[in-house]
Write an enzyme that holds these catalytic residues in place. Sequence first.
Site, short mmCIF file in Angstrom:
data_model
loop_
_atom_site.label_atom_id
_atom_site.label_comp_id
_atom_site.label_asym_id
_atom_site.label_seq_id
_atom_site.Cartn_x
_atom_site.Cartn_y
_atom_site.Cartn_z
N HIS A 140 15.40 0.75 -6.13
CA HIS A 140 15.17 -0.39 -6.97
C HIS A 140 15.29 0.19 -8.41
O HIS A 140 15.21 1.28 -8.60
CB HIS A 140 13.76 -1.04 -6.76
CG HIS A 140 12.62 -0.11 -6.68
ND1 HIS A 140 12.01 0.20 -8.02
CD2 HIS A 140 11.86 0.26 -5.80
CE1 HIS A 140 11.02 0.99 -7.72
NE2 HIS A 140 10.84 0.99 -6.40
N ARG A 182 5.56 10.40 -11.67
CA ARG A 182 6.87 10.11 -11.16
C ARG A 182 8.06 10.55 -11.91
O ARG A 182 9.09 10.89 -11.59
CB ARG A 182 6.94 8.62 -11.15
CG ARG A 182 5.98 7.76 -10.50
CD ARG A 182 6.24 7.93 -8.96
NE ARG A 182 7.36 6.90 -8.65
CZ ARG A 182 7.82 6.94 -7.31
NH1 ARG A 182 7.19 7.60 -6.31
NH2 ARG A 182 8.57 5.77 -7.09
N HIS A 185 11.74 8.80 -12.70
CA HIS A 185 11.54 7.76 -13.82
C HIS A 185 11.70 8.41 -15.09
O HIS A 185 11.84 9.78 -15.43
CB HIS A 185 10.22 7.14 -13.76
CG HIS A 185 10.00 5.88 -13.00
ND1 HIS A 185 11.01 4.70 -13.48
CD2 HIS A 185 9.46 5.78 -11.72
CE1 HIS A 185 10.52 3.66 -12.47
NE2 HIS A 185 9.51 4.34 -11.42
N GLN A 227 -32.41 -9.22 -11.54
CA GLN A 227 -31.42 -9.62 -10.89
C GLN A 227 -30.21 -8.38 -10.93
O GLN A 227 -30.41 -7.55 -11.70
CB GLN A 227 -30.77 -10.71 -11.27
CG GLN A 227 -31.67 -12.08 -11.47
CD GLN A 227 -30.71 -13.17 -12.08
OE1 GLN A 227 -29.87 -13.95 -11.70
NE2 GLN A 227 -31.02 -13.51 -13.25
N HIS A 233 4.52 1.93 -10.40
CA HIS A 233 3.40 2.82 -10.78
C HIS A 233 2.68 2.70 -11.97
O HIS A 233 1.63 2.61 -11.98
CB HIS A 233 3.89 4.30 -10.50
CG HIS A 233 3.97 4.81 -8.88
ND1 HIS A 233 4.71 4.47 -8.12
CD2 HIS A 233 2.88 5.57 -8.36
CE1 HIS A 233 4.61 5.01 -6.96
NE2 HIS A 233 3.42 5.71 -6.84
#
Length: 525
Positions: free
Chosen positions: A405, A471, A477, A314, A412
């Site tokens: 935001h 980022r 960030h 299988q 991320h």
Amino acid sequence: MSVEDLDTTKHDNADLDEPIEIAAQKVAIVPHPAFSRPLPTAHTPNGDETDHPTFIGNFHKGLRHINEFGEVDPVVYQDLQQALANQLGGSQFEDAITLHSDVPPFGRKLINPQAGFSGDTEVNNPDQYFIPAAPKVDSAEAAAEAIELYWMALLRDVPFVEFGNNQGVANACTELTGLGSAFSGPRDNAGNVTPGTVFRGSAWGDLVGPYVSQFLLKDISYGTLSISQRQKTTAPSIDYLIYPEDWLAVQNGRAQGLLDQFDSERRHIRSMRDLGQYVHIDQLYEAYLNACLILLQIGAPVDNGNPYKTSAKQAGFGTFGGTHILTLVCEVATRALKAVWYQKWVVHRRLRPEAYGGLVHWTSTNQKTYPIHASVLNSNAVQQMATKNGTFFMPMAFPEGSPTHPAYGAGHATVAGACVTILKAFFDESHELPDPVQTSADGKSLKPYTGGALTVGNELNKVAANIAIGRNMAGVHWRTDYTESLRLGEQIAIDVLTNQSALMHEAHSFSFTKFDGKKHDIVHP
């Protein structure tokens, strides 16, 4: 399965004298094991909203500001704060938002502040996940994270392969080492930040091999297509938001204005600027879908707990096969985003680095006095930035600066933690990737890497760090946005795997190493 779990249903068959009986399985809906996890006693923001009632330590980009220093109208901030606390919906939530540009043409919209109110049937609701308080705006920890970001901005165009012999990188290592425990980035065994540890991730494997993960360099087989990872990147030496008028316009939500300026040639990721551009326009699960396709195309072995790994008769497909993993690595992304969006908007509302850079500039030029830690004001990186640009703002790689935001946690990074955990659970982490490469200094070619074996697990952790910290390299960030969000995404993935595992028919297990180096097993007998 017991006899009681079976129904027998009779089916007429024209070729048989008697009806035959076929067993029909009842599928039990198993409650999500994580639903019994104790809820957080309380979500813990860092207290900046209370300590600084002008909200200088919190996110307010795009909202109505009252002066040239980008200070938010307190009433406008409190209206949004209350709408989030009360989980208002529809027109009530819309009416609670007052953008700086409140007449047509409107400025940039706030990104999805109600997402964290959404439930989910496969994992816990977003408010049942937790990340600790972010560093306070006036803390030594926030200052240390800002100093790292200023160094990243200064060194954006230094090729990763030249970190070891670049004086600017050496200066960054010296200053970051001197910050002591306030700086949480990785160090060598002697406690020093070095060219081999600087700007890297903090998970096991992140310090092994070239800076850029193999999964961001190798070609990708996408059906009949072969996709090169040479990307359209931005031109060197061009940064944004370094002048007061541009900085203020973007804080006010400017929707149009400065535009990206592109390199005339496609290149492999070779520098922090290139990596920042990758995460500027990527789809959040993109790098991990690509990593999965690369692992499938090289025939990377699956985890030992895969029920079809040793089967002679299988093969997996819809379960425990390529289709299953390709679907799942994308499926966790939306769950990760809902969880982190609750943290962003409802709990923490942490300011973006570009806004902190404004606090540094106005304080350093004696136009205002903001309560930020003296270490950032006296930083070598900040002073070099002022010499270079004539201002103390933190330069952005994106013309629009950050998204509209809050910073903490990071979308991320949370998606990175979730998707990479799924991949580590499905594939053998110890498998060595064939023919490792690294980018040339100009990014035009890939060169063989001969520094030792690179394993699936290490390179998956590294791609998560590359994307999340990319980022940071763009200036949007903080380091703790990466570290804490990665763990949040990991928990989301564990809950998805636990839930799906309980509903699988095959006996199986998932075994993988968490970002903290501890083993984790999910076993379904």
